[in-house]
Write a protein that holds these residues in place. Structure first.
Motif, PDB file in Angstrom:
ATOM      1  N   SER A 116       0.754  -1.130  -0.025  1.00 53.97           N
ATOM      2  CA  SER A 116       0.036   0.026   0.098  1.00 53.97           C
ATOM      3  C   SER A 116       0.931   1.197  -0.050  1.00 53.97           C
ATOM      4  N   GLY A 117       1.925   1.139   0.706  1.00 54.77           N
ATOM      5  CA  GLY A 117       2.839   2.402   0.671  1.00 54.77           C
ATOM      6  C   GLY A 117       3.552   2.468  -0.586  1.00 54.77           C
ATOM      7  N   PHE A 118       3.931   1.534  -1.132  1.00 55.89           N
ATOM      8  CA  PHE A 118       4.418   1.546  -2.787  1.00 55.89           C
ATOM      9  C   PHE A 118       3.372   2.090  -3.513  1.00 55.89           C
ATOM     10  N   MET A 119       2.175   1.731  -3.319  1.00 58.18           N
ATOM     11  CA  MET A 119       1.017   2.088  -4.451  1.00 58.18           C
ATOM     12  C   MET A 119       0.806   3.679  -4.321  1.00 58.18           C
ATOM     13  N   MET A 120       0.772   4.176  -3.004  1.00 55.82           N
ATOM     14  CA  MET A 120       0.391   5.511  -2.746  1.00 55.82           C
ATOM     15  C   MET A 120       2.060   6.299  -3.229  1.00 55.82           C
ATOM     16  N   PHE A 121       2.991   5.953  -3.187  1.00 52.42           N
ATOM     17  CA  PHE A 121       4.141   6.314  -3.307  1.00 52.42           C
ATOM     18  C   PHE A 121       4.221   6.533  -5.219  1.00 52.42           C
ATOM     19  N   TYR A 122       3.851   5.445  -5.817  1.00 52.19           N
ATOM     20  CA  TYR A 122       3.820   5.275  -7.151  1.00 52.19           C
ATOM     21  C   TYR A 122       2.616   6.358  -7.969  1.00 52.19           C
ATOM     22  N   ILE A 123       1.226   6.283  -7.297  1.00 51.74           N
ATOM     23  CA  ILE A 123       0.536   7.078  -7.800  1.00 51.74           C
ATOM     24  C   ILE A 123       0.367   8.552  -7.575  1.00 51.74           C
ATOM     25  N   GLY A 124       1.257   9.104  -6.197  1.00 57.40           N
ATOM     26  CA  GLY A 124       1.513  10.382  -5.958  1.00 57.40           C
ATOM     27  C   GLY A 124       2.659  10.915  -6.958  1.00 57.40           C
ATOM     28  N   GLY A 125       3.781  10.092  -7.247  1.00 57.19           N
ATOM     29  CA  GLY A 125       4.483  10.358  -7.956  1.00 57.19           C
ATOM     30  C   GLY A 125       4.319  10.575  -9.612  1.00 57.19           C
ATOM     31  N   CYS A 126       3.394   9.794 -10.004  1.00 59.21           N
ATOM     32  CA  CYS A 126       2.555  10.295 -11.113  1.00 59.21           C
ATOM     33  C   CYS A 126       1.942  11.535 -11.214  1.00 59.21           C
ATOM     34  N   GLY A 127       1.236  11.903 -10.263  1.00 58.84           N
ATOM     35  CA  GLY A 127       0.556  13.142 -10.204  1.00 58.84           C
ATOM     36  C   GLY A 127       1.406  14.264 -10.062  1.00 58.84           C
ATOM     37  N   LEU A 128       2.609  14.349  -9.267  1.00 58.88           N
ATOM     38  CA  LEU A 128       3.578  15.106  -9.226  1.00 58.88           C
ATOM     39  C   LEU A 128       4.459  15.519 -10.434  1.00 58.88           C
ATOM     40  N   LEU A 129       4.624  14.282 -11.426  1.00 60.22           N
ATOM     41  CA  LEU A 129       5.361  14.425 -12.660  1.00 60.22           C
ATOM     42  C   LEU A 129       4.399  14.964 -13.538  1.00 60.22           C
ATOM     43  N   LYS A 130       3.112  15.010 -13.458  1.00 58.92           N
ATOM     44  CA  LYS A 130       1.974  15.766 -14.343  1.00 58.92           C
ATOM     45  C   LYS A 130       2.136  17.032 -13.950  1.00 58.92           C
ATOM     46  N   ILE A 131       2.221  17.314 -12.729  1.00 63.38           N
ATOM     47  CA  ILE A 131       1.941  18.852 -12.273  1.00 63.38           C
ATOM     48  C   ILE A 131       3.687  19.456 -12.631  1.00 63.38           C
ATOM     49  N   HIS A 132       4.857  19.072 -12.776  1.00 66.36           N
ATOM     50  CA  HIS A 132       5.866  19.691 -12.704  1.00 66.36           C
ATOM     51  C   HIS A 132       6.616  19.578 -14.136  1.00 66.36           C
ATOM     52  N   PHE A 133       6.056  18.527 -14.773  1.00 66.52           N
ATOM     53  CA  PHE A 133       7.037  18.230 -16.030  1.00 66.52           C
ATOM     54  C   PHE A 133       6.372  18.219 -17.242  1.00 66.52           C
ATOM     55  N   SER A 134       6.981  18.590 -18.209  1.00 64.63           N
ATOM     56  CA  SER A 134       6.241  18.470 -19.708  1.00 64.63           C
ATOM     57  C   SER A 134       6.600  16.994 -20.402  1.00 64.63           C
ATOM     58  N   ALA A 135       5.658  16.402 -20.927  1.00 69.04           N
ATOM     59  CA  ALA A 135       6.230  14.921 -21.708  1.00 69.04           C
ATOM     60  C   ALA A 135       6.927  15.299 -22.892  1.00 69.04           C
ATOM     61  N   GLY A 136       6.387  16.473 -23.923  1.00 71.27           N
ATOM     62  CA  GLY A 136       7.150  16.477 -24.993  1.00 71.27           C
ATOM     63  C   GLY A 136       6.494  15.225 -26.036  1.00 71.27           C
ATOM     64  N   ASN A 137       7.621  14.902 -26.866  1.00 71.66           N
ATOM     65  CA  ASN A 137       7.091  13.742 -27.827  1.00 71.66           C
ATOM     66  C   ASN A 137       7.563  12.440 -27.038  1.00 71.66           C
ATOM     67  N   ASN A 138       7.956  12.289 -25.916  1.00 67.29           N
ATOM     68  CA  ASN A 138       8.716  11.050 -25.492  1.00 67.29           C
ATOM     69  C   ASN A 138       7.593  10.169 -24.947  1.00 67.29           C
ATOM     70  N   LEU A 139       6.264  10.539 -25.027  1.00 63.39           N
ATOM     71  CA  LEU A 139       5.212   9.507 -24.423  1.00 63.39           C
ATOM     72  C   LEU A 139       4.215   9.463 -25.567  1.00 63.39           C
ATOM     73  N   PRO A 140       3.485   8.628 -25.315  1.00 62.52           N
ATOM     74  CA  PRO A 140       2.262   8.292 -26.301  1.00 62.52           C
ATOM     75  C   PRO A 140       1.548   9.882 -26.429  1.00 62.52           C
ATOM     76  N   THR A 141       0.805  10.088 -27.732  1.00 61.65           N
ATOM     77  CA  THR A 141       0.372  11.326 -27.963  1.00 61.65           C
ATOM     78  C   THR A 141      -0.756  11.736 -27.104  1.00 61.65           C
ATOM     79  N   ALA A 142      -1.671  10.739 -26.657  1.00 65.63           N
ATOM     80  CA  ALA A 142      -2.917  11.051 -26.025  1.00 65.63           C
ATOM     81  C   ALA A 142      -2.527  11.682 -24.633  1.00 65.63           C
ATOM     82  N   ILE A 143      -1.373  11.678 -24.022  1.00 60.79           N
ATOM     83  CA  ILE A 143      -0.997  11.841 -22.762  1.00 60.79           C
ATOM     84  C   ILE A 143      -0.810  13.448 -22.689  1.00 60.79           C
TER      85      ILE A 143
END
Length: 167
Positions: A116-143
């Motif tokens: 459960s701690g790992f899942m909270m870390f992983y999902i929270g980290g995904c949220g922080l990545l969305k807020i603070h970083f841009s994906a550019g062309n390195n991820l699928p286009t729908a993201i």
């Protein structure tokens, strides 16, 4: 007279079988990690995958069509945190390999709290990545951001609840 059921004796698994199973699991996880690294680092947005259907016969991913689908799925769901999945496989494999001599019983509370701690870390980290970083062309286009679909959902909850500073 009457037939009676025979009582079956419980025969514990031998230590050698458990040790060999843990060693095989380590090798299997290492192979999965190597394949995932190859598939993720050779991701190409033009390949047919989870988020898009391309009509080309050429697959740019070194993992083949399966590698293209897996890398597209991981990057679509988790964004740049998808690159941590091979590291997690290696880490879990090493932990299994090091615990092959351990005869302690399984502590389900400890395992559930770690998961459960790992899942909270992983999902929270995904949220922080969305807020603070841009994906550019390195991820699928729908993201729409660097955190994938989970990051997109979690960041919207973070931002409406805590604001940009609290997030």
């Amino acid at each position: 007279s009457q037939a009676s059921k025979k009582k079956m004796k419980f025969v514990p698994t031998s230590n050698k079988v458990v040790r060999n199973a843990k060693e095989i699991s380590f090798i299997f996880l290492a192979m999965i990690a190597i394949y995932l690294v190859i598939a993720l680092f050779t991701f190409h947005p033009a390949d047919s995958g989870w988020s898009q259907a391309a009509s080309t016969d050429v697959v740019h991913n070194s993992g083949g069509i399966v590698g293209a689908w897996i890398s597209d799925l991981l990057l679509y769901l988790f964004g740049f945190f998808g690159y941590l999945i091979p590291l997690i496989c290696v880490f879990d494999g090493i932990r299994l390999y090091q615990s092959r001599q351990n005869q302690a019983p399984i502590n389900y509370y400890r395992i559930s709290s770690r998961i459960s701690g790992f899942m909270m870390f992983y999902i929270g980290g995904c949220g922080l990545l969305k807020i603070h970083f841009s994906a550019g062309n390195n991820l699928p286009t729908a993201i729409p951001g660097a955190g994938g679909v989970f990051g997109d959902g979690v960041s919207s909850i973070f931002l409406t609840t805590f604001g940009s500073v609290g997030s």
